[in-house]
Design a protein around this motif. Structure first.
Motif, PDB file in Angstrom:
ATOM      1  N   THR A   3      14.080 -12.145  24.465  1.00 42.54           N
ATOM      2  CA  THR A   3      14.281 -11.524  23.156  1.00 42.54           C
ATOM      3  C   THR A   3      12.950 -11.006  22.645  1.00 42.54           C
ATOM      4  O   THR A   3      11.973 -11.754  22.555  1.00 42.54           O
ATOM      5  N   ARG A   4      12.913  -9.722  22.295  1.00 45.75           N
ATOM      6  CA  ARG A   4      11.674  -9.111  21.822  1.00 45.75           C
ATOM      7  C   ARG A   4      11.644  -9.141  20.293  1.00 45.75           C
ATOM      8  O   ARG A   4      12.600  -8.717  19.633  1.00 45.75           O
ATOM      9  N   THR A   5      10.580  -9.665  19.747  1.00 44.91           N
ATOM     10  CA  THR A   5      10.434  -9.722  18.296  1.00 44.91           C
ATOM     11  C   THR A   5      10.187  -8.319  17.756  1.00 44.91           C
ATOM     12  O   THR A   5       9.334  -7.591  18.270  1.00 44.91           O
ATOM     13  N   ARG A   6      10.945  -7.957  16.729  1.00 41.26           N
ATOM     14  CA  ARG A   6      10.751  -6.645  16.127  1.00 41.26           C
ATOM     15  C   ARG A   6       9.515  -6.672  15.237  1.00 41.26           C
ATOM     16  O   ARG A   6       9.361  -7.552  14.386  1.00 41.26           O
ATOM     17  N   THR A   7       8.617  -5.698  15.419  1.00 37.18           N
ATOM     18  CA  THR A   7       7.368  -5.645  14.680  1.00 37.18           C
ATOM     19  C   THR A   7       7.426  -4.519  13.657  1.00 37.18           C
ATOM     20  O   THR A   7       7.842  -3.404  13.972  1.00 37.18           O
ATOM     21  N   THR A   8       7.019  -4.806  12.437  1.00 36.38           N
ATOM     22  CA  THR A   8       6.941  -3.779  11.403  1.00 36.38           C
ATOM     23  C   THR A   8       5.915  -2.736  11.791  1.00 36.38           C
ATOM     24  O   THR A   8       4.830  -3.058  12.272  1.00 36.38           O
ATOM     25  N   THR A   9       6.247  -1.476  11.601  1.00 33.90           N
ATOM     26  CA  THR A   9       5.307  -0.382  11.837  1.00 33.90           C
ATOM     27  C   THR A   9       4.824   0.150  10.497  1.00 33.90           C
ATOM     28  O   THR A   9       5.638   0.449   9.611  1.00 33.90           O
ATOM     29  N   VAL A  10       3.508   0.245  10.340  1.00 34.23           N
ATOM     30  CA  VAL A  10       2.896   0.671   9.082  1.00 34.23           C
ATOM     31  C   VAL A  10       2.083   1.932   9.335  1.00 34.23           C
ATOM     32  O   VAL A  10       1.225   1.955  10.227  1.00 34.23           O
ATOM     33  N   THR A  11       2.337   2.987   8.582  1.00 33.72           N
ATOM     34  CA  THR A  11       1.539   4.205   8.712  1.00 33.72           C
ATOM     35  C   THR A  11       0.249   4.065   7.917  1.00 33.72           C
ATOM     36  O   THR A  11       0.126   3.218   7.012  1.00 33.72           O
ATOM     37  N   TRP A  12      -0.717   4.908   8.246  1.00 36.67           N
ATOM     38  CA  TRP A  12      -1.970   4.927   7.490  1.00 36.67           C
ATOM     39  C   TRP A  12      -1.697   5.222   6.022  1.00 36.67           C
ATOM     40  O   TRP A  12      -2.240   4.584   5.121  1.00 36.67           O
ATOM     41  N   SER A  13      -0.828   6.188   5.738  1.00 37.31           N
ATOM     42  CA  SER A  13      -0.529   6.564   4.364  1.00 37.31           C
ATOM     43  C   SER A  13       0.051   5.394   3.584  1.00 37.31           C
ATOM     44  O   SER A  13      -0.315   5.158   2.424  1.00 37.31           O
ATOM     45  N   GLN A  14       0.932   4.627   4.200  1.00 37.16           N
ATOM     46  CA  GLN A  14       1.516   3.466   3.528  1.00 37.16           C
ATOM     47  C   GLN A  14       0.460   2.398   3.245  1.00 37.16           C
ATOM     48  O   GLN A  14       0.409   1.825   2.153  1.00 37.16           O
ATOM     49  N   ALA A  15      -0.362   2.115   4.247  1.00 35.31           N
ATOM     50  CA  ALA A  15      -1.405   1.100   4.066  1.00 35.31           C
ATOM     51  C   ALA A  15      -2.379   1.514   2.978  1.00 35.31           C
ATOM     52  O   ALA A  15      -2.760   0.707   2.110  1.00 35.31           O
ATOM     53  N   ASN A  16      -2.772   2.775   2.994  1.00 30.51           N
ATOM     54  CA  ASN A  16      -3.736   3.275   2.021  1.00 30.51           C
ATOM     55  C   ASN A  16      -3.160   3.206   0.612  1.00 30.51           C
ATOM     56  O   ASN A  16      -3.844   2.800  -0.340  1.00 30.51           O
ATOM     57  N   ALA A  17      -1.879   3.590   0.471  1.00 34.52           N
ATOM     58  CA  ALA A  17      -1.249   3.544  -0.848  1.00 34.52           C
ATOM     59  C   ALA A  17      -1.181   2.119  -1.379  1.00 34.52           C
ATOM     60  O   ALA A  17      -1.434   1.870  -2.563  1.00 34.52           O
ATOM     61  N   ARG A  18      -0.847   1.160  -0.510  1.00 33.30           N
ATOM     62  CA  ARG A  18      -0.739  -0.223  -0.980  1.00 33.30           C
ATOM     63  C   ARG A  18      -2.112  -0.773  -1.367  1.00 33.30           C
ATOM     64  O   ARG A  18      -2.248  -1.477  -2.377  1.00 33.30           O
ATOM     65  N   ARG A  19      -3.118  -0.463  -0.591  1.00 32.37           N
ATOM     66  CA  ARG A  19      -4.467  -0.930  -0.927  1.00 32.37           C
ATOM     67  C   ARG A  19      -4.898  -0.400  -2.288  1.00 32.37           C
ATOM     68  O   ARG A  19      -5.462  -1.132  -3.113  1.00 32.37           O
ATOM     69  N   LEU A  20      -4.659   0.883  -2.527  1.00 33.17           N
ATOM     70  CA  LEU A  20      -5.028   1.482  -3.807  1.00 33.17           C
ATOM     71  C   LEU A  20      -4.244   0.850  -4.950  1.00 33.17           C
ATOM     72  O   LEU A  20      -4.806   0.509  -6.001  1.00 33.17           O
ATOM     73  N   ASP A  21      -2.950   0.662  -4.752  1.00 30.14           N
ATOM     74  CA  ASP A  21      -2.123   0.061  -5.801  1.00 30.14           C
ATOM     75  C   ASP A  21      -2.605  -1.336  -6.159  1.00 30.14           C
ATOM     76  O   ASP A  21      -2.637  -1.707  -7.341  1.00 30.14           O
ATOM     77  N   ARG A  22      -2.963  -2.120  -5.168  1.00 24.55           N
ATOM     78  CA  ARG A  22      -3.338  -3.507  -5.429  1.00 24.55           C
ATOM     79  C   ARG A  22      -4.691  -3.641  -6.114  1.00 24.55           C
ATOM     80  O   ARG A  22      -5.033  -4.712  -6.620  1.00 24.55           O
ATOM     81  N   GLN A  23      -5.452  -2.538  -6.153  1.00 25.40           N
ATOM     82  CA  GLN A  23      -6.721  -2.545  -6.880  1.00 25.40           C
ATOM     83  C   GLN A  23      -6.652  -1.701  -8.143  1.00 25.40           C
ATOM     84  O   GLN A  23      -7.683  -1.361  -8.727  1.00 25.40           O
ATOM     85  N   SER A  24      -5.426  -1.361  -8.575  1.00 27.65           N
ATOM     86  CA  SER A  24      -5.239  -0.529  -9.755  1.00 27.65           C
ATOM     87  C   SER A  24      -5.940   0.819  -9.613  1.00 27.65           C
ATOM     88  O   SER A  24      -6.440   1.379 -10.582  1.00 27.65           O
ATOM     89  N   LEU A  25      -5.949   1.331  -8.390  1.00 26.50           N
ATOM     90  CA  LEU A  25      -6.513   2.654  -8.120  1.00 26.50           C
ATOM     91  C   LEU A  25      -5.428   3.657  -7.746  1.00 26.50           C
ATOM     92  O   LEU A  25      -5.734   4.800  -7.400  1.00 26.50           O
ATOM     93  N   GLY A  26      -4.163   3.213  -7.795  1.00 28.09           N
ATOM     94  CA  GLY A  26      -3.064   4.091  -7.428  1.00 28.09           C
ATOM     95  C   GLY A  26      -2.555   4.864  -8.623  1.00 28.09           C
ATOM     96  O   GLY A  26      -3.299   5.235  -9.531  1.00 28.09           O
TER      97      GLY A  26
END
Length: 388
Positions: A3-26
């Motif tokens: 059984t292969r574990t399904r891995t979440t795929t994260v794009t650069w745009s998604q990661a960048n947006a979340r980082r900005l949001d979490r620092q109140s820079l979004g």
């Protein structure tokens, strides 16, 4: 059948947006942060130049001015100025100092860069840290006063001028100054005139494993997905040590693997796999050595193409204040103060439309509020070099 574990795929745009949001820079949905919350969210504000730290906080904390940052540092003492990641001066939340000192003091020392005859033995290092702790307990000393105390408590060898400095040579013991901060026995106290002073905060560090595990999870919350190499680069730690740290956390189920666009396998805190669907939008100005610009990896995605040539110094982030457009570096800027007037020159790498210019004007006005002056925008070439 495997059984292969399904891995979440994260794009650069998604990661960048979340980082900005979490620092109140979004965008407008970003949380409103106070002074200590902003410093905690970015994992420390680089404070070698205090005005840069004040701006880093101010662009994340609506309505905050430099006076409130200084009050948190010197009056309320909710912030501490000490040696943080990479051995550089940072503002850190006072409540988090046990975690920081526990984690930083657990990082293995890098191979000595000084010549053999300039180095200290492990026994001498411990003697210096002990002397610093004793000298600063109940006292606020300049570095020269602290030097006299350390040499008196250890021996003449501690005063040998063997460390290259800006103008001349520093005494041998100074190579352990940042380590004393990492051990929790030294922090900055208010300046005495133009001279910095130090005191002993009496911090009791958390045990190394507990502290490093907490710091990894905090780092991944702020800057994940990330690899052990990303974490090591940000912290100033050996890659092998960081790899072992991540392996242990993965085995314990504290972090989980995702597939990160352009990177491959990377890590987030366990269960922290929700990312925005849309990428970041808007214009932002970040000061010298801003934590977001330094910690966000991979760096070539944050500084794409010409941005890397213009805003990085030999691959090193932080030497130039940067303009962010839709979450990526798209120019540099500079400020020059004369009384209450602050002249801000912004050099975009590509022409900005009218809407973007108006947003930039609002960001520049906010810089003036933080610095308690009146900021005026000029769009044009920045002719000064990077910060030394």
């Amino acid at each position: 059948m495997t059984t292969r574990t399904r891995t979440t795929t994260v794009t650069w745009s998604q990661a960048n947006a979340r980082r900005l949001d979490r620092q109140s820079l979004g965008g407008s949905g970003s949380p409103a942060l106070g002074v200590t919350e902003a410093v905690a969210a970015m994992l420390g504000a680089h404070a070698q130049v205090l005005s840069a730290a004040e701006l880093a906080v101010g662009v994340r904390a609506p309505g905050v001015t430099r006076a409130e940052v200084r009050s948190a540092l010197w009056t309320d003492r909710s912030l501490v100025k000490t040696f943080g990641p990479r051995g550089t001066v940072h503002l850190l939340p006072a409540a988090e100092l046990p975690m920081w000192t526990g984690a930083l003091s657990a990082v293995p020392g890098e191979a000595a860069r000084l010549p053999g005859d300039a180095r200290m033995t492990p026994e001498q290092v411990e003697a210096v840290v002990t002397a610093v702790a004793e000298a600063l307990t109940g006292a606020e000393l300049t570095v020269d006063e602290l030097s006299d105390e350390v040499i008196a408590r250890t021996g003449p060898w501690a005063g040998d001028p063997v460390m290259p400095a800006f103008q001349g040579m520093w005494p041998r013991w100074r190579q352990a100054l940042h380590l004393a901060g990492h051990r929790g026995v030294l922090r900055y106290a208010p300046n005495r005139g133009r001279k910095a002073t130090y005191t002993n905060p009496g911090t009791v560090p958390l045990p190394g494993p507990q502290a490093t595990h907490a710091l990894v999870r905090r780092y991944l919350h702020a800057y994940g997905p990330a690899t052990p190499a990303h974490f090591a680069r940000w912290l100033g730690a050996p890659r092998g040590w960081a790899g072992q740290l991540f392996e242990g956390l993965a085995a314990a189920g504290a972090i989980e693997e995702v597939t990160f666009e352009g990177v491959g396998a990377a890590w987030v805190a366990a269960g922290d796999t929700a990312f925005p669907r849309s990428g970041p939008r808007g214009v932002r100005l970040l000061p010298y050595f801003d934590a977001f610009a330094i910690a966000s990896m991979p760096r070539d995605r944050l500084f794409p193409g010409a941005a890397g040539d213009r805003a990085l110094a030999g691959g090193q982030a932080g030497n130039f204040p940067v303009l962010l457009v839709d979450g990526t570096v798209a120019g540099v800027w500079h400020q020059r103060r004369s009384g209450k007037r602050i002249a801000v020159t912004v050099e975009p790498l590509a022409a900005l439309g009218g809407g973007r210019v108006r947003e930039l004007e609002r960001r520049v006005a906010r810089l003036g509020e933080v610095l308690e002056g009146t900021a005026e925008l000029t769009v044009g070439a920045v002719t000064v070099g990077g910060h030394a």
